[in-house]
Design an enzyme around this catalytic site. Structure first.
Site, short mmCIF file in Angstrom:
data_model
loop_
_atom_site.label_atom_id
_atom_site.label_comp_id
_atom_site.label_asym_id
_atom_site.label_seq_id
_atom_site.Cartn_x
_atom_site.Cartn_y
_atom_site.Cartn_z
N HIS A 3 -80.52 -19.77 28.18
CA HIS A 3 -79.40 -20.57 28.47
C HIS A 3 -79.49 -21.83 27.94
CE1 HIS A 3 -78.60 -18.34 32.62
NE2 HIS A 3 -77.79 -18.12 31.68
N ARG B 44 -59.74 -20.18 33.81
CA ARG B 44 -60.72 -19.38 34.69
C ARG B 44 -61.02 -20.12 35.93
NH1 ARG B 44 -63.09 -19.32 29.32
NH2 ARG B 44 -63.15 -17.43 28.24
N ARG C 298 -55.68 -17.65 35.53
CA ARG C 298 -56.04 -16.38 36.00
C ARG C 298 -56.59 -16.41 37.64
NH1 ARG C 298 -60.79 -13.68 32.70
NH2 ARG C 298 -62.10 -15.34 33.76
N GLU D 234 -57.12 -4.93 30.58
CA GLU D 234 -58.45 -5.18 30.46
C GLU D 234 -59.09 -3.89 30.38
OE1 GLU D 234 -60.53 -8.86 32.50
OE2 GLU D 234 -58.82 -8.04 33.81
N ASN E 14 -62.86 -8.61 25.76
CA ASN E 14 -64.17 -8.50 26.30
C ASN E 14 -64.26 -7.15 27.08
OD1 ASN E 14 -64.15 -10.96 24.84
ND2 ASN E 14 -64.61 -12.14 26.60
N ASP E 15 -63.33 -7.23 28.00
CA ASP E 15 -63.71 -6.13 29.13
C ASP E 15 -63.14 -4.85 28.47
OD1 ASP E 15 -65.30 -6.81 31.26
OD2 ASP E 15 -63.84 -7.59 32.26
N ARG F 173 -71.64 -5.04 28.01
CA ARG F 173 -71.70 -5.99 27.15
C ARG F 173 -72.72 -7.07 27.41
NH1 ARG F 173 -67.94 -10.57 28.69
NH2 ARG F 173 -66.74 -9.83 30.54
N CYS G 62 -56.53 -12.98 25.12
CA CYS G 62 -57.44 -14.25 25.36
C CYS G 62 -58.98 -13.85 25.67
CB CYS G 62 -56.88 -14.50 27.18
SG CYS G 62 -57.14 -13.26 28.27
#
Length: 545
Positions: A188, A295, A331, A429, A452-453, A463, A500
């Site tokens: 992180h 988000r 979203r 997605e 991504n999904d 992922r 996106c």
């Protein structure tokens, strides 16, 4: 001259003087105690104080870096409530009869060692997070520990390791680069360094010698090298390379105010992905055409209960007002999978990525979604509003959310409240949604493709699993075909389609997306001008201008 290699984190070159960062070691003595209840009370008070500090760090990171990066401190807060970790500390106090700080230290070491021994690289990196939590508790209990950056000029920080907390609390204006002996590219701390645009190297073999303090050095995060007291010719080469990088960035700055248009006249909207109201201001600064993904789940994290309608209304109003008529796509709540909140009482799942998440959660708890939609419709008076629902896979789900949205709107009007116009869209997605996108397009105003999904579900690759990285191919023809199919079906129905996910910022695909006639690319704030440059370079032999 001394040359040291390390793992690259982020990009860029830094030239400056080294600052040896040393932490004050906490005074940690093992004591046998007779009053275990008092020690437990001390620990519980320290845990409350740690939670308060983490809440402040979350807000600081959210405002200064972004909502997604601030999630790190939400994860730390969750660790403070982990029953296995807490039981280990309580058992040490009551059964081992030891003082609270020693019990915390031992539990932290044990859990960190367990994470470090795992094969998965992502889980290995969580070892540092456990140690960060334990160190915070020990510091609170003892009143000692930690370090500080005390320099009048910007420096290259040299340290054994840095915790996420230490990284965020440092003055970014004083940091030219970060070099650590430990750490990982998945930690992180590394994520924060990238988000703060600070060149960094981890896992270097540099010795932390006091005499290095103040020495001139060069960090090349592209090459993965640290040069201490470099030879004159190497220093000159580094200066030249940095000047070229600075010129490139200046060239990007010159693209502000220019159109996203190719040499043959094709254009595309370039929007930004954000996680907070402060991110919206950064998006404007980078000249984004709008917000393609707000988000909203970040409003639900780092707290003990869902945000109220009024709280959400004020935040959405601020974003709409800030964007001054530019489109803002919110979203709806996308909790589940890698984003969890305790107050919703979600059960542990074996495969959370394909579990009870996003729209599935909201349709099972309509009041949660109703509250959010009321805030969005009220705030929409102040801007160009759109809402999109994640993880939709069927017509039935679209009709359910549209029915709920209609009921919310009518309810607000009956109450005499002002409501704004809101476009309704869905995220594509899953392969299921892409394959029936011709049917779904008749129900909505737009599509936004979450690559991504879509990639992980199409390729059957988690992922989050670092071990699968060699098999993960976001350029896979199956993924690109599903994107093309979705865009074509959207246009046949007369609606717009954007992307996106991370692929939107992949400039090696920009021309392919324009060939597919994608209407909008929504990318991280820092990528807006990079993508504009890529668009303007299409069909040109030289660089875009």
């Amino acid at each position: 001259m001394i040359r040291v290699s390390g793992k690259c984190v982020g990009k860029g070159i830094a030239i400056g003087r080294l600052y040896l960062y040393e932490k004050e070691n906490a005074v940690l003595n093992k004591r046998l105690v007779e009053d275990e209840k008092s020690e437990l009370d001390r620990f519980e008070e320290a845990r409350k104080e740690a939670a308060r500090e983490l809440s402040e760090l979350y807000e600081k990171a959210r405002k200064e870096i972004g909502g997604e990066e601030a999630l790190i401190f939400e994860i730390h807060s969750m660790m403070l409530q982990d029953e296995s970790f807490l039981d280990s500390i309580r058992d040490a106090i009551f059964q081992g009869h030891v003082n609270a700080e020693y019990a915390v230290h031992q539990a932290g070491e044990s859990f960190a060692e367990a994470f470090a021994s795992m094969e998965d690289e992502y889980m290995k990196a969580r070892s540092a997070d456990v140690l960060d939590i334990a160190s915070r508790l020990v510091r609170i209990l003892t009143g000692f520990g930690g370090g500080s950056l005390d320099s009048a000029e910007p420096v290259i920080l040299l340290a054994e390791d840095l915790s996420p907390s230490e990284t965020v609390q440092m003055d970014k204006n004083k940091l030219l680069a970060i070099v650590t002996r430990k750490g990982s590219a998945n930690s992180h701390t590394a994520i924060l360094a990238r988000s703060m645009n600070i060149p960094a190297l981890v896992q270097t073999e540099v010795e932390l010698k006091p005499e290095y303090h103040g020495k001139r050095a060069v960090v090349d995060a592209g090459e993965g090298t640290l040069l201490i007291e470099p030879a004159e010719e190497l220093l000159e080469a580094a200066v030249k390379k940095k000047m070229e990088a600075d010129r490139y960035r200046s060239g990007l700055e010159e693209l502000k105010g220019k159109e996203n248009i190719t040499s043959d006249g094709r254009s595309v909207d370039i929007f930004a992905n954000i996680g907070s109201a402060s991110d919206a201001r950064l998006a404007l600064r980078e000249d984004a055409g709008g917000i393609g993904l707000f988000r909203s789940e970040f409003l639900y994290l780092g707290r003990g209960e869902p945000p109220s309608e009024e709280e959400q209304y004020e935040i959405y109003k601020e974003v709409f007002s800030c964007m001054a008529g530019k489109k803002v796509v919110i979203r709806t709540l996308d909790i589940g999978a890698d984003k969890q909140v305790d107050y919703l009482g979600l059960k542990t799942e074996e495969n959370p990525a394909m579990g009870f998440r996003a729209i599935r959660l909201c349709l099972s708890d309509p009041e949660l979604l109703r509250t959010q939609l009321r805030a969005i419709y009220r705030a929409a008076v102040y801007g160009n509003a759109a809402v999109m629902f994640p993880m939709i896979i069927s017509e039935v789900e679209i009709r359910q959310v549209k029915k709920l949205a209609g009921e919310v709107r009518e309810s607000l009007l009956r109450e005499g409240r002002a409501v704004g116009e809101v476009e309704i869209g869905i995220m594509i997605e899953t392969p299921a949604a892409a394959l029936i996108s011709d049917i779904l397009a008749g129900e909505v105003d737009f599509f936004s493709i979450g690559t991504n999904d879509l990639t992980q579900y199409t390729l059957a690759i988690d992922r989050q699993n670092e071990a699968l990285e060699p098999f993960y191919d976001p350029h896979h023809e199956a993924v690109l075909r599903l994107i093309r199919m979705t865009v074509e079906n959207a246009h046949r129905a007369g609606i717009w389609a954007g992307i996106c996910g991370e692929l939107a910022a992949d400039t090696s695909l920009t021309e392919a997306f324009l060939d597919m006639e994608v209407d909008e690319l929504s990318v991280s704030v820092s990528s807006v001008l990079e993508v504009r440059r890529a668009v303007r370079a299409i069909g040109q032999k030289g660089e875009a201008g």
